[in-house]
Write an enzyme that holds these catalytic residues in place. Structure first.
Site, PDB file in Angstrom:
ATOM      1  N   ASN A  82       0.799  -1.233   0.000  1.00 35.75           N
ATOM      2  CA  ASN A  82       0.000   0.000   0.000  1.00 35.75           C
ATOM      3  C   ASN A  82       0.826   1.275   0.000  1.00 35.75           C
ATOM      4  O   ASN A  82       0.289   2.346  -0.293  1.00 35.75           O
ATOM      5  CB  ASN A  82      -0.941   0.009   1.206  1.00 35.75           C
ATOM      6  CG  ASN A  82      -1.905  -1.161   1.167  1.00 35.75           C
ATOM      7  OD1 ASN A  82      -2.343  -1.563   0.089  1.00 35.75           O
ATOM      8  ND2 ASN A  82      -2.216  -1.726   2.313  1.00 35.75           N
ATOM      9  N   SER A 107       6.696  11.661   5.074  1.00 35.70           N
ATOM     10  CA  SER A 107       6.478  11.675   6.524  1.00 35.70           C
ATOM     11  C   SER A 107       7.752  12.061   7.248  1.00 35.70           C
ATOM     12  O   SER A 107       8.869  11.776   6.781  1.00 35.70           O
ATOM     13  CB  SER A 107       6.041  10.290   6.987  1.00 35.70           C
ATOM     14  OG  SER A 107       6.088  10.213   8.404  1.00 35.70           O
ATOM     15  N   TYR A 151       7.569   1.725   7.695  1.00 34.21           N
ATOM     16  CA  TYR A 151       6.756   2.829   7.183  1.00 34.21           C
ATOM     17  C   TYR A 151       7.641   3.995   6.743  1.00 34.21           C
ATOM     18  O   TYR A 151       7.488   4.527   5.638  1.00 34.21           O
ATOM     19  CB  TYR A 151       5.785   3.270   8.281  1.00 34.21           C
ATOM     20  CG  TYR A 151       5.033   4.547   7.994  1.00 34.21           C
ATOM     21  CD1 TYR A 151       3.914   4.550   7.185  1.00 34.21           C
ATOM     22  CD2 TYR A 151       5.451   5.757   8.553  1.00 34.21           C
ATOM     23  CE1 TYR A 151       3.222   5.724   6.926  1.00 34.21           C
ATOM     24  CE2 TYR A 151       4.769   6.936   8.311  1.00 34.21           C
ATOM     25  CZ  TYR A 151       3.654   6.912   7.498  1.00 34.21           C
ATOM     26  OH  TYR A 151       2.984   8.076   7.251  1.00 34.21           O
ATOM     27  N   LYS A 155       8.393   5.785   2.949  1.00 39.36           N
ATOM     28  CA  LYS A 155       8.305   7.207   2.608  1.00 39.36           C
ATOM     29  C   LYS A 155       9.609   7.682   1.975  1.00 39.36           C
ATOM     30  O   LYS A 155       9.603   8.480   1.026  1.00 39.36           O
ATOM     31  CB  LYS A 155       7.948   8.028   3.848  1.00 39.36           C
ATOM     32  CG  LYS A 155       6.564   7.714   4.409  1.00 39.36           C
ATOM     33  CD  LYS A 155       5.456   7.943   3.369  1.00 39.36           C
ATOM     34  CE  LYS A 155       4.060   7.734   3.903  1.00 39.36           C
ATOM     35  NZ  LYS A 155       3.005   7.965   2.894  1.00 39.36           N
TER      36      LYS A 155
END
Lengths: 253, 253
Positions: A82, A107, A151, A155
């Protein structure tokens, strides 16, 4: 400007639509229908393939790419599908559909490991003893990538492929390393937000400037309000975009 | 030291095994059996899953991670599977098996777009007019990532996750942005190699130093010989590792 906003039904997406609906002609794209608030036409798709994205991008002047798992502890398989694959497919679809500009929701977690170091480790914990915010060395767009999580790695990946697409194919790409965006627009939930808060209207201002500023090629900006104790730089966004935040978490403390 | 070398049957892997077999106790891992030359025990696997890698890593003191598609024009699906996912699984397997050190074969293509800029664009084309190699500003480990391809993006990804694993889990990670390594060890195939050549023995020296140097945490080095016209920095490898290249492409021109 006709703008596609991916992740339009999410926390950030729904707020941006509300704040910017009078300035842009939005189409949404999400796996879920829109929340309450201004209803925009929304393409419902899991967006696993380039072909899921292309029709929604056709004829658009830009895209705000927010779709993906937003949690810092997202497990790798979800990060891969995703955040990494979806983001690559988004850039590839923009190339194929000749969409000129992408605002990519990166982020602060792409450089989150700086928060293990002083003085950031102390500021994030609310320990300001002996520190002077006016002389604080802030983390800027030239800092090395130090992702704090899978995560964060995703990014960093998005920024890397964004830069590659920008220089190879002429895509205009702005990466926003968004700080802490809270649904209730309140920086008092935890003391780290005294540094990291990004208010709804300040993020809306940044996104709007990224969509409209002339001569953009590839840039990285921090999505943070003008917090006294911010440890991320906003002078680059001020210089390039004219960003002038309206909020400062300090007023709430 | 017991070292796993992934991609051990490939071009670089087979040469490193040959040059370093007397210094390290190698196990190979590849989807193909070893080429001619020193035969090392080799795990044959496509390595799509963490569980394909873990048994080969158990009890090792370090890993040289070369496996993946080596071509700059590798299509995205192969880059995703063999470079991005495999490299993430390699780091994750090292964490699980407590393998302390990884030498990751990154690539000059992680910063390849600098070659669109002067003076690198001219040097790569063999146009040295008015340039002085002794005052050339070289691209070093602090340069921003500018990947020139999906392949380059995957190498930038590997560096990013490598840094994250290093800081989060204490893994020691050296990323080698390898220049042009030719099967025949000859820098005259094209004029760009006058700048970018990495000889077999110079790469072997670098890899050996990365495996054995004390106090490594996370570092990025350029894998290039001491070419007069190199546009990548080797002073950082000299300072941290004691790298002292034996070759210079200029001797062949």
């Amino acid at each position: 400007m006709k703008i596609l906003i991916t992740g339009s039904s999410g926390n950030i997406g729904s707020k941006l639509v509300k704040l910017l609906a009078d300035r842009f002609e939005f189409t949404g794209l999400d796996r879920l229908p829109p929340r309450s608030g201004p209803q925009i036409p929304t393409v419902i798709t899991e967006a696993h393939e380039v072909e899921d994205l292309r029709p929604a991008l056709a004829g658009k002047d830009g895209v705000i790419h927010l779709a993906g798992n937003p949690a810092v502890d997202t497990p790798w398989p979800n990060v891969l599908r995703n955040n990494i694959v979806l983001t690559r497919n988004l850039f590839e679809s923009c190339r194929l559909e000749k969409v000129p500009r992408v605002v990519f929701a990166s982020s602060n977690h792409a450089v989150g490991l700086f928060e293990n170091d002083e003085p950031y480790s102390r500021i994030r914990a609310g320990d300001y003893a002996g520190l002077d915010p006016s002389t604080l060395k802030r983390i800027d767009h030239t800092a090395p990538l130090r992702p704090d999580s899978d995560y964060g790695v995703s990014k960093a990946f998005g920024e890397g492929i964004g830069r590659s697409y920008s220089e190879r194919f002429g895509l205009q790409v702005a990466c926003l390393r968004i700080g802490t965006f809270s649904e209730k627009d309140d920086p008092t939930a935890n003391v780290r937000m005294r540094a990291t808060w990004c208010s709804h209207r300040d993020l809306a201002q940044l996104v709007s400037l990224c969509l409209t500023c002339p001569d953009l090629r590839f840039e990285i900006f921090y999505g943070v309000s003008g917090n006294t104790w911010r440890f991320w730089d906003i002078s680059h966004a001020a210089a390039v975009l004219g960003y002038s935040p309206m909020d400062n978490a300090e007023r709430y403390y």
